[in-house]
Design a protein around this motif. Structure first.
Motif, PDB file in Angstrom:
ATOM      1  N   PHE A   3       0.839  -1.191   0.000  1.00 13.22           N
ATOM      2  CA  PHE A   3       0.000   0.000   0.000  1.00 13.22           C
ATOM      3  C   PHE A   3       0.877   1.244   0.000  1.00 13.22           C
ATOM      4  O   PHE A   3       1.866   1.318   0.738  1.00 13.22           O
ATOM      5  CB  PHE A   3      -0.895  -0.013   1.230  1.00 13.22           C
ATOM      6  N   VAL A   4       0.495   2.224  -0.795  1.00 11.59           N
ATOM      7  CA  VAL A   4       1.214   3.496  -0.849  1.00 11.59           C
ATOM      8  C   VAL A   4       0.362   4.627  -0.274  1.00 11.59           C
ATOM      9  O   VAL A   4       0.793   5.352   0.617  1.00 11.59           O
ATOM     10  CB  VAL A   4       1.615   3.843  -2.304  1.00 11.59           C
TER      11      VAL A   4
ATOM     12  N   ALA B  98       1.522   5.596   3.361  1.00 12.38           N
ATOM     13  CA  ALA B  98       2.605   4.788   3.897  1.00 12.38           C
ATOM     14  C   ALA B  98       3.675   5.737   4.436  1.00 12.38           C
ATOM     15  O   ALA B  98       3.886   6.826   3.878  1.00 12.38           O
ATOM     16  CB  ALA B  98       3.199   3.901   2.803  1.00 12.38           C
ATOM     17  N   ASP B  99       4.310   5.354   5.506  1.00 12.73           N
ATOM     18  CA  ASP B  99       5.311   6.234   6.123  1.00 12.73           C
ATOM     19  C   ASP B  99       6.393   6.637   5.131  1.00 12.73           C
ATOM     20  O   ASP B  99       6.920   7.759   5.179  1.00 12.73           O
ATOM     21  CB  ASP B  99       5.950   5.527   7.318  1.00 12.73           C
ATOM     22  N   SER B 100       6.708   5.751   4.230  1.00 11.55           N
ATOM     23  CA  SER B 100       7.809   6.002   3.301  1.00 11.55           C
ATOM     24  C   SER B 100       7.516   7.111   2.298  1.00 11.55           C
ATOM     25  O   SER B 100       8.445   7.627   1.660  1.00 11.55           O
ATOM     26  CB  SER B 100       8.155   4.713   2.542  1.00 11.55           C
TER      27      SER B 100
ATOM     28  N   ARG C 261       5.812  13.515   0.597  1.00 10.49           N
ATOM     29  CA  ARG C 261       6.302  13.519  -0.797  1.00 10.49           C
ATOM     30  C   ARG C 261       5.204  13.202  -1.802  1.00 10.49           C
ATOM     31  O   ARG C 261       5.201  13.728  -2.915  1.00 10.49           O
ATOM     32  CB  ARG C 261       7.435  12.499  -0.951  1.00 10.49           C
ATOM     33  N   PHE C 262       4.290  12.299  -1.444  1.00  9.95           N
ATOM     34  CA  PHE C 262       3.234  11.869  -2.355  1.00  9.95           C
ATOM     35  C   PHE C 262       1.893  12.420  -1.890  1.00  9.95           C
ATOM     36  O   PHE C 262       1.633  12.500  -0.683  1.00  9.95           O
ATOM     37  CB  PHE C 262       3.127  10.350  -2.381  1.00  9.95           C
TER      38      PHE C 262
ATOM     39  N   LEU D 204      11.319  12.235  -5.633  1.00  8.30           N
ATOM     40  CA  LEU D 204      11.407  10.790  -5.850  1.00  8.30           C
ATOM     41  C   LEU D 204      12.798  10.260  -5.525  1.00  8.30           C
ATOM     42  O   LEU D 204      13.818  10.945  -5.723  1.00  8.30           O
ATOM     43  CB  LEU D 204      11.035  10.457  -7.297  1.00  8.30           C
ATOM     44  N   LYS D 205      12.804   9.033  -5.021  1.00  6.16           N
ATOM     45  CA  LYS D 205      14.032   8.363  -4.615  1.00  6.16           C
ATOM     46  C   LYS D 205      14.164   7.054  -5.405  1.00  6.16           C
ATOM     47  O   LYS D 205      13.150   6.487  -5.849  1.00  6.16           O
ATOM     48  CB  LYS D 205      13.982   8.037  -3.121  1.00  6.16           C
ATOM     49  N   PRO D 206      15.373   6.553  -5.550  1.00  8.11           N
ATOM     50  CA  PRO D 206      15.524   5.266  -6.258  1.00  8.11           C
ATOM     51  C   PRO D 206      14.688   4.149  -5.647  1.00  8.11           C
ATOM     52  O   PRO D 206      14.194   3.280  -6.376  1.00  8.11           O
ATOM     53  CB  PRO D 206      17.027   4.988  -6.121  1.00  8.11           C
ATOM     54  N   GLU D 207      14.472   4.188  -4.344  1.00  8.70           N
ATOM     55  CA  GLU D 207      13.673   3.142  -3.710  1.00  8.70           C
ATOM     56  C   GLU D 207      12.182   3.255  -4.010  1.00  8.70           C
ATOM     57  O   GLU D 207      11.401   2.383  -3.620  1.00  8.70           O
ATOM     58  CB  GLU D 207      13.888   3.121  -2.187  1.00  8.70           C
TER      59      GLU D 207
END
Length: 118
Positions: free
Chosen positions: A47-48, A61-63, A67-68, A86-89
């Motif tokens: 889940f995002v 999501a915490d990640s 940012r989103f 945005l990050k590579p992950e």
């Protein structure tokens, strides 16, 4: 029959932005909870971000917090995922999902690839 079609994926450098779109066909989204998920290579789908059908409640999501963002345009039967810093992950296939009840995802799109280079 409900069909969700994602678009907007692509290749972007770290720190860049992308906006994904999810267009719905065969069903109005005005009373439908919507969400975005992602699946990185070799990993489970996760889940995002999600939004209630009223648009009043969103989950992140915490990640991706800060940012989103998710937004919906019920008039055009489309949901958007704005991705900044945005990050590579963040590299993954991103899937749009819809459901009558938030958290129960009945319908899925085919996915769109997002690749973030370092």
């Amino acid at each position: 029959q409900v069909r969700l079609v994602e678009s907007g994926g692509g290749l972007v450098q770290a720190g860049g932005s992308l906006r994904l779109s999810c267009a719905a066909f065969g069903r109005t989204l005005s009373r439908t909870a919507m969400g975005w998920f992602r699946q990185a290579p070799g990993k489970e789908r996760k889940f995002v971000i999600g939004i209630s059908w009223t648009g009043d409640n969103t989950d992140y999501a915490d990640s991706v917090k800060g940012r989103f963002t998710i937004s919906r345009d019920n008039a055009n039967n489309t949901v958007y995922l704005q991705m900044n810093s945005l990050k590579p992950e963040d590299t993954a296939v991103y899937y749009c999902a819809a459901g009558d009840n938030y958290g129960v995802w009945d319908y899925w799109g085919q996915g769109t690839q997002v690749t973030v280079s370092s």
